[in-house]
Design a protein around this motif. Structure first.
Motif, short mmCIF file in Angstrom:
data_model
loop_
_atom_site.label_atom_id
_atom_site.label_comp_id
_atom_site.label_asym_id
_atom_site.label_seq_id
_atom_site.Cartn_x
_atom_site.Cartn_y
_atom_site.Cartn_z
N SER A 109 0.82 -1.22 0.00
CA SER A 109 0.00 0.00 0.00
C SER A 109 0.85 1.26 0.00
O SER A 109 0.40 2.32 -0.43
CB SER A 109 -0.93 0.00 1.23
OG SER A 109 -0.16 -0.07 2.43
N ASN A 110 2.09 1.16 0.49
CA ASN A 110 2.95 2.35 0.59
C ASN A 110 3.95 2.44 -0.56
O ASN A 110 4.89 3.22 -0.49
CB ASN A 110 3.68 2.36 1.93
CG ASN A 110 4.50 1.10 2.16
OD1 ASN A 110 4.20 0.06 1.60
ND2 ASN A 110 5.54 1.21 2.98
N TRP A 111 3.77 1.61 -1.59
CA TRP A 111 4.61 1.68 -2.78
C TRP A 111 3.73 1.85 -4.01
O TRP A 111 2.51 1.70 -3.95
CB TRP A 111 5.44 0.39 -2.93
CG TRP A 111 6.51 0.20 -1.90
CD1 TRP A 111 6.45 -0.55 -0.76
CD2 TRP A 111 7.83 0.78 -1.92
NE1 TRP A 111 7.63 -0.49 -0.07
CE2 TRP A 111 8.50 0.31 -0.76
CE3 TRP A 111 8.51 1.62 -2.79
CZ2 TRP A 111 9.81 0.68 -0.45
CZ3 TRP A 111 9.81 1.98 -2.50
CH2 TRP A 111 10.45 1.53 -1.34
N VAL A 112 4.37 2.14 -5.14
CA VAL A 112 3.62 2.25 -6.40
C VAL A 112 3.15 0.86 -6.81
O VAL A 112 3.61 -0.16 -6.30
CB VAL A 112 4.51 2.85 -7.51
CG1 VAL A 112 4.93 4.26 -7.16
CG2 VAL A 112 5.72 1.96 -7.79
N SER A 113 2.21 0.81 -7.74
CA SER A 113 1.72 -0.48 -8.22
C SER A 113 2.86 -1.27 -8.85
O SER A 113 3.75 -0.70 -9.49
CB SER A 113 0.60 -0.27 -9.24
OG SER A 113 1.08 0.47 -10.36
N GLY A 114 2.84 -2.57 -8.64
CA GLY A 114 3.88 -3.43 -9.18
C GLY A 114 4.87 -3.91 -8.14
O GLY A 114 5.71 -4.76 -8.44
N VAL A 115 4.80 -3.39 -6.92
CA VAL A 115 5.70 -3.81 -5.84
C VAL A 115 4.92 -4.69 -4.88
O VAL A 115 3.98 -4.24 -4.22
CB VAL A 115 6.30 -2.60 -5.09
CG1 VAL A 115 7.22 -3.08 -3.97
CG2 VAL A 115 7.07 -1.70 -6.06
N TYR A 116 5.31 -5.97 -4.81
CA TYR A 116 4.60 -6.95 -3.98
C TYR A 116 5.52 -7.42 -2.85
O TYR A 116 6.61 -7.93 -3.09
CB TYR A 116 4.18 -8.15 -4.83
CG TYR A 116 3.16 -7.80 -5.89
CD1 TYR A 116 1.80 -7.97 -5.67
CD2 TYR A 116 3.57 -7.28 -7.13
CE1 TYR A 116 0.86 -7.64 -6.64
CE2 TYR A 116 2.64 -6.95 -8.11
CZ TYR A 116 1.29 -7.13 -7.85
OH TYR A 116 0.37 -6.81 -8.82
#
Length: 300
Positions: free
Chosen positions: A132-139
């Protein structure tokens, strides 16, 4: 074959971007040389201007292991990356035990697995959840695993993600190269990145790749290389061109033939810019260092 060419580019590229900010060990071996880490990074105590690298800079704010993949990372490859992380952590713990001290949390590296795409099945299997605290694409995986899978093709097309999207493939990589080209000519990472991309182009040409993505990349970079050199000449940056050609050729030679003798390197540095460009073309036909030395004998 070309996968290894792209792997070497990714290692060189990450090392080039990160070395101003700390200690970089590319191809660092662990566990009795059983496994090899692609890039192990330890930030300097005062690593200024990391924000210039966008989210890559945020990844590098603490000790980090970077494992880039040209093709989508498989379940087995991700497990292998996790083993490398655990082995590094184990080595740190053993050293701390010998010195009778505690490991500081910041000393334990975080693992960043960089992959163009990753299946939903694999993300689910590793319980990797969109952060939730990163851009989309970071899991992110579980907290104690200190691991994230970065799906490059899911990253938003912004300046903040540019330096990671360079490691994508196909359309994503070509768009990132377009954005790189549009940067100011005095941007601190533009020149180094272009030189590494030109090196990648030469290696792909030499490999006679048949992959469509690679052929398109070669075609995209060829005019950019010529345009870049012509612009530098018009701006009177002759010495800069020469230094760039030297770095490009020496990097290619080291990758192909291993460490080059210092006397041969001095002869290469004695070449003019035009001679260096000619050598760059002739190099594609060399099969040994003897061919290089013969060429130097004939052209010096």
């Amino acid at each position: 074959m070309t996968r290894f060419i792209h792997d070497q580019f990714a290692k060189d590229y990450l090392e080039e971007l990160l070395k101003p900010y700390g200690k970089v060990k590319a191809s660092s071996r662990v566990a009795g040389e059983i496994r090899e880490i692609d890039v192990l990074f330890s930030p300097a105590q005062q690593a200024n201007n990391l924000e210039m690298l966008g989210i890559l800079g945020k990844f590098a704010a603490t000790s980090a292991i970077f494992e880039p993949f040209r093709n989508p990372a498989s379940e087995e490859e991700i497990c292998d990356c996790l083993l490398k992380l655990l082995e590094v952590r184990g080595a740190l713990q053993r050293e701390a035990n010998r010195n009778k001290i505690s490991i500081k949390e910041l000393e334990i590296p975080k693992l960043w697995i960089l992959s163009p795409t990753v299946s939903v099945r694999i993300l689910s299997g590793f319980s990797a959840i969109q952060a939730s605290n990163w851009v989309s694409g970071v899991y992110l995986m579980g907290e104690y695993l200190r691991t994230a899978i970065v799906v490059i093709h899911q990253l938003p097309r912004t300046q903040e993600t540019l330096w990671l999207r360079i490691l994508g493939r196909g359309k994503v990589q070509r768009q990132a190269i377009d954005e790189l080209e549009a940067l100011s000519s005095n941007h601190p990472f533009r020149r180094a990145t272009l030189e590494l991309l030109y090196n990648l182009q030469q290696n792909l040409v030499m490999s006679q790749t048949e992959e469509s993505d690679d052929r398109e990349l070669v075609m995209r970079l060829a005019p950019l290389y010529q345009q870049d050199r012509e612009q530098a000449r018009q701006e009177g940056q002759v010495e800069g061109i020469k230094q760039g050609e030297e770095r490009l050729i020496i990097r290619q030679l080291n990758h192909r033939f291993g460490e080059i003798d210092s006397s041969v390197l001095e002869r290469i540095r004695g070449l003019s810019t035009d001679q260096l460009e000619t050598l760059g073309e002739a190099f594609l036909d060399f099969s040994s260092l003897t061919d290089l030395e013969t060429w130097l004998d004939q052209n010096l």
